[in-house]
Enzyme design. Sequence first.
Site, mmCIF file in Angstrom:
data_model
loop_
_atom_site.group_PDB
_atom_site.id
_atom_site.type_symbol
_atom_site.label_atom_id
_atom_site.label_comp_id
_atom_site.label_asym_id
_atom_site.label_seq_id
_atom_site.Cartn_x
_atom_site.Cartn_y
_atom_site.Cartn_z
ATOM 1 N N GLU A 125 0.857 -1.351 0.037
ATOM 2 C CA GLU A 125 0.117 -0.055 -0.090
ATOM 3 C C GLU A 125 0.953 1.306 0.085
ATOM 4 O O GLU A 125 1.659 1.260 0.770
ATOM 5 C CB GLU A 125 -0.880 -0.055 1.065
ATOM 6 N N ALA A 265 1.088 -1.364 11.114
ATOM 7 C CA ALA A 265 0.694 -2.748 10.673
ATOM 8 C C ALA A 265 0.004 -2.526 9.202
ATOM 9 O O ALA A 265 -0.416 -1.578 8.745
ATOM 10 C CB ALA A 265 -0.464 -3.604 11.521
ATOM 11 N N GLU A 267 -3.361 -4.491 6.438
ATOM 12 C CA GLU A 267 -4.159 -5.260 6.473
ATOM 13 C C GLU A 267 -4.447 -6.330 5.317
ATOM 14 O O GLU A 267 -5.351 -6.740 4.669
ATOM 15 C CB GLU A 267 -5.537 -4.678 6.565
ATOM 16 N N GLU A 299 -6.608 -4.092 12.338
ATOM 17 C CA GLU A 299 -6.078 -4.686 11.174
ATOM 18 C C GLU A 299 -7.381 -5.934 11.010
ATOM 19 O O GLU A 299 -7.733 -6.081 9.692
ATOM 20 C CB GLU A 299 -4.871 -5.506 11.149
ATOM 21 N N HIS A 302 -10.330 -4.699 9.371
ATOM 22 C CA HIS A 302 -10.139 -4.150 7.957
ATOM 23 C C HIS A 302 -10.554 -5.534 6.946
ATOM 24 O O HIS A 302 -10.870 -5.637 5.621
ATOM 25 C CB HIS A 302 -8.772 -3.891 7.554
#
Length: 852
Positions: A125, A265, A267, A299, A302
């Site tokens: 991402e 973190a 996801e 997470e 998500h």
Amino acid sequence: MPGLNLTREEAQQRAAVISVDHYDVELDLTRGDRDFLSRTTVTFSATEGEATFADLVSNNVHSIVLNGETLDPVIHQDNRIALPPLAAHNTLTVEADCQYMHTGEGLHRFVDPADSQAYCYSQFEVPDARRVFTTFEQPDLKATFTFTVTVPAGWKVFSNSATPEPEVHEDRWTYRFEETERISTYITAIIAGPYQGVTDSLVSSDGRTIPLGVWCRASLIDSLDSDRILEITRQGFSFFEAAYGIPYPFKTYDQIFVPEYNAGAMENAGCVTFRDQYIFRTRPTTADLEARANTILHELAHMWFGDLVTMKWWNDLWLNESFAEFMSHLALAEATEYTEGWTGFMLRKDWGMNQDQLPTTHPITAEIRDLADVEVNFDGITYAKGASVLRQLVSYVGREHFFAGLHEYLTKHSYQNATLADLLDELEKASGRDLKQWSRVWLEEAGITLLRPEIEVDENGTITKLTVLQESFSEGSSLRPHRLIVSGYSANEEGTISRVFSQELDVDGASTVIEEAQGIARPDLILINDQDLAYAKVRLDPQSLDFAIRNISRFEDSLTRGVIMASAWDMTRDGEMPAHDYLTLLLTALPVERNATMLRLYLRHLDQALETYVAPAKRAALQERVASGLLILARTAAAHSDEQQLFVRQLAHCAVLPEHFEAIHGLYDGTQTLMGLDLDVDLRWALLIALVRGGVAGEAEIAALETEDDTMTGHQKAAAARAAVPDQGVKQQTWDAVLRDLSIPNDTRWAMVSGFWAQARTNPEMYVPVVADYFDSLEQIWKDHTFHIAEDIVTLMFPKALAGYVQGIDPIAKGNEWISNHRNASAALVRLLREQISTTERMLNAQAADLN
């Protein structure tokens, strides 16, 4: 040329031409420590005769084959593969060498100094799957994926499907993963290395058995508290499956703690990565454990909101992050031992409110023109303000209606993409409320409003009228509806403080009368937004503020204290309360605070006030007073408590007098002790860095502790300590390395930055020589580094620490001059500079107010 960018218009055009079916990705990670082989076959449909492009970041493309025809690799230009007119059904195969990264992007490779073992993990991402395999890199071109990964013998590999048994060869193993569900490229994952961990399983609400795994580097396995991590995971599964009314949408759930990670973190569907600082090698505070639990839940949330249903384009990024932020705190408070989760949320909300008062604030539904816009919108508005607003939305439509609408939204768009309009449509159907106006003022307008009490009393001190006034603080922001609580507090004969009235109500428009307060004796303190339900700037009236300053330690509830302190802090930032008065209030509040997350927030504010908001003429005396106060707090805190540990760490950061460093040195070498204080290696590093900063220790002590702590963390802390040496030559050398040495791993670079600024509040003149070079180097920084690294260098090295404290240095003027002279500079870079300029302007305003 597009470079690494992609515009929204280009993405829309590509999505109108193609629909992606499946990716078959083969990776070979056995070819050395710089490159790996990537072979991708992607099948997709297209409007016949139309042309488009695929994405790939590689410095060596071997072959490109489209529908059986070999194309010249020269068509791979500027990180894109220009595809000729397409058939209705297409197969594209690309073989290339891709490059390992050391910036926490793409496929990051790390060698653990503790045992010399190599580890890899992906971080895709926003747009970095293209650094690992050929993609159509945008969220609305979902597909299924099959990964085949060859690694050195003995390595474990994780991806979005359950890890299969490897095909074992003499010096290499090959893992062939099952096909994934239909997902976006940015939530695919490849994690590979000699990871160790614990496996378990749970039964989903639909009766399926879901394999669970918790993994980390071999050198951290003894610190992996998997039982606690799995307990939070199970609690989250139960809560989210019930709240969403939908079983877990994937087949497996691995949680992998990885080194040198930029974010908290990520996801990835069924395969979440975390920064491995969440594996605590020393005793964590309750705040540490709560923060990790919240991240685990964030997470997991998500998996439904973001992975099962994904935004069409990044303007709805908030649909991912705000919902996960809101749902994680809701689950934290209602499904785990951390029942004060919404109190801890104040730390996150503080981030959002600060961001929302910058000139670069944006609506929650931000306008995202291209990928560069996305990168700078992973901010406090997208996360914390969005979550605060969702709390308001739940109250506005009703919790039952909210989750009913959410269920329909997730069900209708499962494994597809959706928009804000799709969500609001389902919430309107479920609640019967028209959300167009609500959405306009809360989601589509930037900025924040301010709430203050207006109190009318008669000659007997009885309230005749109590009104909440609302005004627009940010230019262009409308007055908004707020669901909140207004309360009154007074001291009683027993010497304690109690709530004497409280009313929950809707506040809307310019003024709202609090009916329940009419006819009661004026309380000692009137608190708007008790329990912190609303998202707004809140003011205390003069009588209430005076009572708070004298009595803050007598308020028993941490959240009530938190709301009072948040109001005082906001007044300090706005130059309405002198910073020295705020520090007096804070030093009174610290001894009674037992919520470790709130205590951490207070200490952050203490640090910021000393570093930026106090008047230059008062700073030295206030630094001495605060550090001496922290020394007393450290010595009197309860043994083995979070407070004891936090006060010692803050003392190390704030020490200025010889007696402060003497006390720190005594703790470090064991000649002084505090009952119950665990002098673990992380605390010893904090103490040693303080001693280096104060000129009391140097290279011999750094090298000795680094030898003892021969780990990634130990080497990073040693880098911070070396950068903290109070020597002009060391500062210049560190400065040059941070700005220009591309070989430094990301986390090591940020450790060096922390040490570099170690003398900023005690000897700001030391940094004068680098000011001109900062502005002269901006274009090269932006050109040479990946976005994440460049963004942090621009932000962290901006010389705002000198503003007001060094005569003749004006970062505001220099910044504005640079922007004026670089009209073609990246919009993202200009935005970062504007934020730093605004923050510096606020500093000078507060310093002027502190002179009173």
